[in-house]
Design a protein around this motif. Structure first.
Motif, mmCIF file in Angstrom:
data_model
loop_
_atom_site.group_PDB
_atom_site.id
_atom_site.type_symbol
_atom_site.label_atom_id
_atom_site.label_comp_id
_atom_site.label_asym_id
_atom_site.label_seq_id
_atom_site.Cartn_x
_atom_site.Cartn_y
_atom_site.Cartn_z
ATOM 1 N N SER A 179 5.018 -7.060 -0.439
ATOM 2 C CA SER A 179 4.766 -5.634 -0.585
ATOM 3 C C SER A 179 4.297 -5.006 0.716
ATOM 4 O O SER A 179 4.645 -3.879 1.041
ATOM 5 C CB SER A 179 3.703 -5.394 -1.668
ATOM 6 N N PHE A 180 3.497 -5.750 1.477
ATOM 7 C CA PHE A 180 2.925 -5.176 2.683
ATOM 8 C C PHE A 180 3.889 -5.224 3.856
ATOM 9 O O PHE A 180 3.600 -4.655 4.898
ATOM 10 C CB PHE A 180 1.639 -5.909 3.050
ATOM 11 N N GLY B 55 6.394 1.988 4.659
ATOM 12 C CA GLY B 55 6.136 3.100 3.762
ATOM 13 C C GLY B 55 6.538 4.408 4.379
ATOM 14 O O GLY B 55 6.740 4.512 5.581
ATOM 15 N N GLN C 148 3.494 0.511 1.832
ATOM 16 C CA GLN C 148 2.648 0.744 0.677
ATOM 17 C C GLN C 148 3.186 -0.053 -0.485
ATOM 18 O O GLN C 148 4.362 -0.333 -0.596
ATOM 19 C CB GLN C 148 2.601 2.229 0.326
ATOM 20 N N ALA C 149 2.276 -0.455 -1.347
ATOM 21 C CA ALA C 149 2.670 -1.198 -2.523
ATOM 22 C C ALA C 149 3.498 -0.307 -3.423
ATOM 23 O O ALA C 149 3.282 0.883 -3.528
ATOM 24 C CB ALA C 149 1.426 -1.707 -3.261
ATOM 25 N N GLN C 150 4.470 -0.921 -4.053
ATOM 26 C CA GLN C 150 5.387 -0.168 -4.889
ATOM 27 C C GLN C 150 4.777 0.044 -6.263
ATOM 28 O O GLN C 150 3.935 -0.712 -6.733
ATOM 29 C CB GLN C 150 6.711 -0.936 -5.010
ATOM 30 N N GLY D 59 0.496 1.198 -5.931
ATOM 31 C CA GLY D 59 0.449 1.738 -4.581
ATOM 32 C C GLY D 59 -0.512 2.894 -4.449
ATOM 33 O O GLY D 59 -1.099 3.113 -3.375
ATOM 34 N N ASN E 63 -3.969 1.450 -3.853
ATOM 35 C CA ASN E 63 -4.106 0.576 -2.695
ATOM 36 C C ASN E 63 -4.430 1.413 -1.467
ATOM 37 O O ASN E 63 -3.672 2.301 -1.083
ATOM 38 C CB ASN E 63 -2.804 -0.201 -2.489
ATOM 39 N N SER F 258 -1.897 1.624 1.447
ATOM 40 C CA SER F 258 -0.694 2.425 1.289
ATOM 41 C C SER F 258 -0.846 3.810 1.904
ATOM 42 O O SER F 258 0.147 4.490 2.160
ATOM 43 C CB SER F 258 -0.337 2.552 -0.198
ATOM 44 N N TYR F 259 -2.085 4.248 2.162
ATOM 45 C CA TYR F 259 -2.322 5.561 2.759
ATOM 46 C C TYR F 259 -2.473 5.486 4.279
ATOM 47 O O TYR F 259 -2.643 6.520 4.919
ATOM 48 C CB TYR F 259 -3.579 6.199 2.161
#
Length: 284
Positions: A60-61, A65, A76-78, A82, A85, A88-89
């Motif tokens: 995921s990482f 993103g 960002q995590a899907q 996300g 998390n 993700s920002y």
């Protein structure tokens, strides 16, 4: 001295190991190894990048993103996770001081209408967050200071008291405005079939509030006409900045763009009116 020794020959001596005859020697044969021979490589003393994680590893990482640039692999995590998390920002805070200053400068030039295009590849929430937070404390503190000056220049004889509630109401008003209004506009554009991005709208609305910071500083002057003039100029600049950029974004995508642009323009004027009446209008 050497003559005292005699040859033992083949005599069996107790406790000794018999000498093996040369004819009884057995040749040991080793079985050939099945180990795979690897060709030599040029990497000496270095770790090669040939190792691959297992197929079920979480990647995921490693997915880029939206908002990332320069080939960054921080994603960002899907899915719903996300939003929860923090990592993700991170792409939306990928700006430096010069980027923020350039965007503030563009927000003070409302007639250009190219802010969305300039920030399209890298919208940020760093500037909007700190602009909104600064406006909260500036409006609350200077609003109380302006009330103090107005009290001193009036004929009132009672003691003046600091209104701490201005900080609470300021935080609720500005954070609520910058969070809910772009969110509502995002769903409205989705309903109209206009492609939009929520982070772009947050970025646009956040920088549109900057003009109210210097306007709050100038509103401390205890002259009512001057206060209305300053707040009116700031309101027109901020609302025009919003209207031009929203118009350039949705004009070709929806035939009802006039209603959306007009609503955004009037709502920004309403915010300026609330700032003037709540923070810088005093009745003793």
């Amino acid at each position: 001295m050497s003559g005292a020794y005699a040859s033992l020959g083949d005599v069996d001596v107790s406790g000794s190991v018999p000498v093996a005859a040369s004819s009884d020697r057995v040749a040991l044969k080793f079985q050939e190894s099945n180990l795979q021979a690897f060709p030599p490589t040029d990497a000496r003393g270095k770790l090669t990048g040939s190792y691959q994680p297992p197929r079920d590893a979480d990647d995921s990482f490693s997915k880029p993103g939206p908002g990332a640039q320069n080939g960054s692999t921080d994603g960002q995590a899907q899915g719903f996770g996300g939003w929860l998390n923090v990592l993700s920002y991170r792409p939306y805070f990928n700006v430096d001081t010069s980027d923020v200053l350039d965007r503030i400068h563009d927000s003070l030039l409302p007639h250009k209408g190219d802010f969305v295009e300039k920030t399209y590849s890298n919208p940020d929430m760093y500037g909007p967050f700190w602009i909104t937070t600064t406006l909260i404390f500036v409006a609350a503190a200077l609003g109380n200071f302006a009330a103090y000056l107005a009290h001193k220049t009036s004929s009132q004889t009672d003691h003046w008291h600091y209104d701490i509630n201005k900080v609470t109401w300021s935080a609720g008003m500005f954070y609520g405005y910058i969070g809910l209004v772009p969110l509502s506009l995002y769903f409205l554009l989705k309903y109209l079939g206009v492609s939009s991005n929520l982070v772009h709208l947050w970025c646009l609305y956040g920088y549109s509030l900057f003009i109210f910071i210097p306007a709050s500083v100038l509103s401390v002057v205890p002259v009512e006409i001057f206060k209305w003039l300053i707040v009116g100029i700031a309101a027109l600049m901020s609302a025009t900045f919003l209207a031009h950029n929203i118009r350039s974004h949705i004009k070709t995508a929806s035939d009802r763009w006039v209603l959306v642009v007009t609503g955004s323009f009037l709502l920004q004027l309403g915010l300026a009116l609330v700032i003037k009446l709540y923070f810088f209008t005093f009745i003793f």
